[in-house]
Design an enzyme around this catalytic site. Structure first.
Site, short mmCIF file in Angstrom:
data_model
loop_
_atom_site.label_atom_id
_atom_site.label_comp_id
_atom_site.label_asym_id
_atom_site.label_seq_id
_atom_site.Cartn_x
_atom_site.Cartn_y
_atom_site.Cartn_z
N ASP A 172 10.03 -3.07 -6.39
CA ASP A 172 11.04 -4.15 -6.50
C ASP A 172 12.37 -3.45 -7.19
OD1 ASP A 172 11.88 -7.22 -6.58
OD2 ASP A 172 11.99 -6.67 -8.83
N GLU B 54 -2.12 11.35 -2.74
CA GLU B 54 -3.42 11.80 -3.35
C GLU B 54 -4.59 10.76 -2.49
OE1 GLU B 54 -4.26 11.44 -7.28
OE2 GLU B 54 -2.40 12.61 -7.87
#
Ligand code: NOJ
Length: 501
Positions: A191, A222
């Site tokens: 956002d 990851e």
């Protein structure tokens, strides 16, 4: 070479409060959403993006987050969220959630601590004197607390801005990402992604923000195939593209396309600019026609002025629903044929109009109150979905719904539209299925068909033709796979898109 899923995905935006209500309190929730997952599977979407589902006082529809590691009790529980993620995955649907890093809630533990223990205020923007900044929702961007200091809020006073110069803020958000990645979410919609850093003069697009997204990208990587989508409203395409460099966000919403008038030269300019911005950095473009912040396309495209601009300037101006629907259908096929990802905001597939006659007392968007009513706000595109039946709540769940539904929505319900080959829902279902087979990421080649026609061929050989001019235009040779409106023989009429192969 197989492509990463997010490069050509169709992503469906769920505004949880208004999607489906499973417990009968008139507010959408996770139980309702889980019950309707088969609908989304049938619709043919690859992923769902949910607006914030965190505990929140709802001063800004959940974008005032009180706890980034929980679920708003009105929506359900953390356990239910985990079950929802598993259910969606079972159906082959990815789950993207919102993260709100620019600001928090005055009800968050950190902000409450800041009020009682001033030595912890470093996590927010406290100052002895405010400057002249105005809030994006109207009114001053500073609010004074009891001991005389002021805190910054670029949005509502209930949404204090974080101070991203504080290492604690960095560490906490990195943990939040991990918390949800470990629970299986496939990505985050970030956002207000360009706002995080501020200096004495500016509150947008400061350079250190890119270091944050580089770090977030490392974390996402990851976990494998997880993505970060930016909400980046920047008019300057060069600045915008910096967020999509290969080691930053994966993709971002295309607000130029969303705001573009229904006009051939402008649409073509925006499409070309989008491709020119994304191609050199290898980021997939996105095509967005609506979301929970903007006027529904059916209403916007039915007006004399088809642009979208924040501030609600066009609210209530006359709109022809037939014209708006015709154009929205044509726009949907155009958007879905373009290279990259496409977003569908809930209710767009039902052709819902903006609800412009909500009673003032029902309006909840802070934009409405903070502008003294001058801006009618965004509630009109957030009305609970009609699923079935002849009267409110139209199968949504409990009654009354948190925002009232129009009494005449019976023909708009998902049930009423199912099986009707001429309905908006049937168009979206067929188009998403074909898109899955023949469209998505890749390139396009323009076909010269005159200034009022947008026509291009995609890698699969599918040709998309949109006629925006008054004269019927002969279609290029090929089998017609789908059209947004009637064709006369081999001619395509105004405000119509056809797909051929
Ligand atoms: C963008 C969101 O889409 C909008 O709904 C919200 O009000 C602002 N950011 C502030 O979080």
């Amino acid at each position: 070479m197989s492509q990463a899923w997010w490069r050509g995905a169709a992503i469906y935006q769920v505004y949880l409060r208004s999607f489906a209500d499973g417990n009968g309190d008139g507010v959408g929730d996770l139980a309702g959403l889980r019950g309707r997952l088969p609908y989304l599977k049938d619709l043919g979407v690859d992923a769902i993006w949910l607006n914030p589902w965190y505990p929140s006082p709802m001063a800004d529809g959940g974008y005032d987050v009180a706890d980034y590691r929980g679920i708003e009790p009105v929506f359900g529980t953390l356990e239910e969220a985990e079950r929802f993620i598993a259910d969606a995955h079972e159906l082959g649907i990815k789950v993207i959630i919102d993260v709100v890093p620019n600001h928090s809630s005055t009800e968050s533990a950190w902000f409450k601590e800041a009020l009682t223990a001033p030595e912890t205020r470093e996590r927010f923007w406290f100052r002895d004197e405010p400057n002249d900044w105005q809030s994006i929702f109207g009114g001053p961007a500073w609010t004074q607390v009891a001991d005389g200091q002021w805190y910054l809020h670029l949005f509502a006073p209930e949404q204090p801005d974080f101070n991203w110069d504080s290492p604690e803020v960095h560490a906490d958000f990195e943990n939040v990402l991990r918390f949800w990645f470990e629970r299986g979410v496939d990505g985050f919609r970030v956002d207000s992604a360009a706002l995080l850093f501020k200096d004495a003069e500016r509150w947008e697009d400061l350079d250190p923000v890119h270091d944050v997204y580089r770090r977030w990208r490392e974390i996402a990587d990851e976990y494998g195939d997880r993505i970060l989508i930016g909400e980046v409203w920047l008019p300057d395409q060069e600045r915008f593209a910096r967020y999509l460099r290969p080691d930053e966000l994966h993709t971002a919403f295309n607000f130029d396309f969303l705001s573009c008038p229904w006009e051939p030269a402008e649409l073509r300019r925006v499409i070309e600019l989008t491709l020119a911005t994304h191609t050199p950095i290898g980021a997939p473009p996105t095509w967005v026609l609506s979301n929970h912040d903007v006027t529904r396309p059916v209403t916007r495209y039915g007006r004399a002025d088809t642009t979208f601009a924040h501030g609600g300037a066009l609210h209530g101006t006359p709109s022809d629903p037939e014209l708006g629907t015709r154009r929205a259908r044509a726009a949907a096929l155009l958007a879905m044929a373009l290279p990259g990802c496409v977003y569908v905001y809930q209710g767009e597939e039902l052709g819902l109009p903006e609800v412009e006659d909500l009673p003032d007392a029902a309006r909840q968007d802070p934009m409405y109150a903070r502008s003294g009513g001058a801006n009618r706000g965004r509630d009109g595109c957030r009305v609970p979905l009609p699923w079935s039946g002849e009267s409110a709540p139209f199968g949504f769940g409990g009654h009354p719904t948190w925002l009232p539904q129009p009494a005449d929505w019976a023909p708009m319900t998902a049930k009423a539209q199912t099986g009707d080959p001429g309905s908006m829902l049937s168009l979206y279902r067929t188009a998403l299925r074909l898109r899955h087979e023949l469209l998505g990421d890749g390139t396009l080649t323009w076909l010269p068909m005159g200034p009022r026609v947008l026509a291009f061929t995609r890698d699969s050989g599918l040709t998309c033709v949109t006629n925006l001019g008054p004269d019927p235009v002969p279609l290029p040779p090929g089998e017609i796979l789908l059209a947004s409106g009637p064709l006369t023989g081999d001619r395509i009429l105004q405000d119509t898109t056809a797909w051929l192969i």
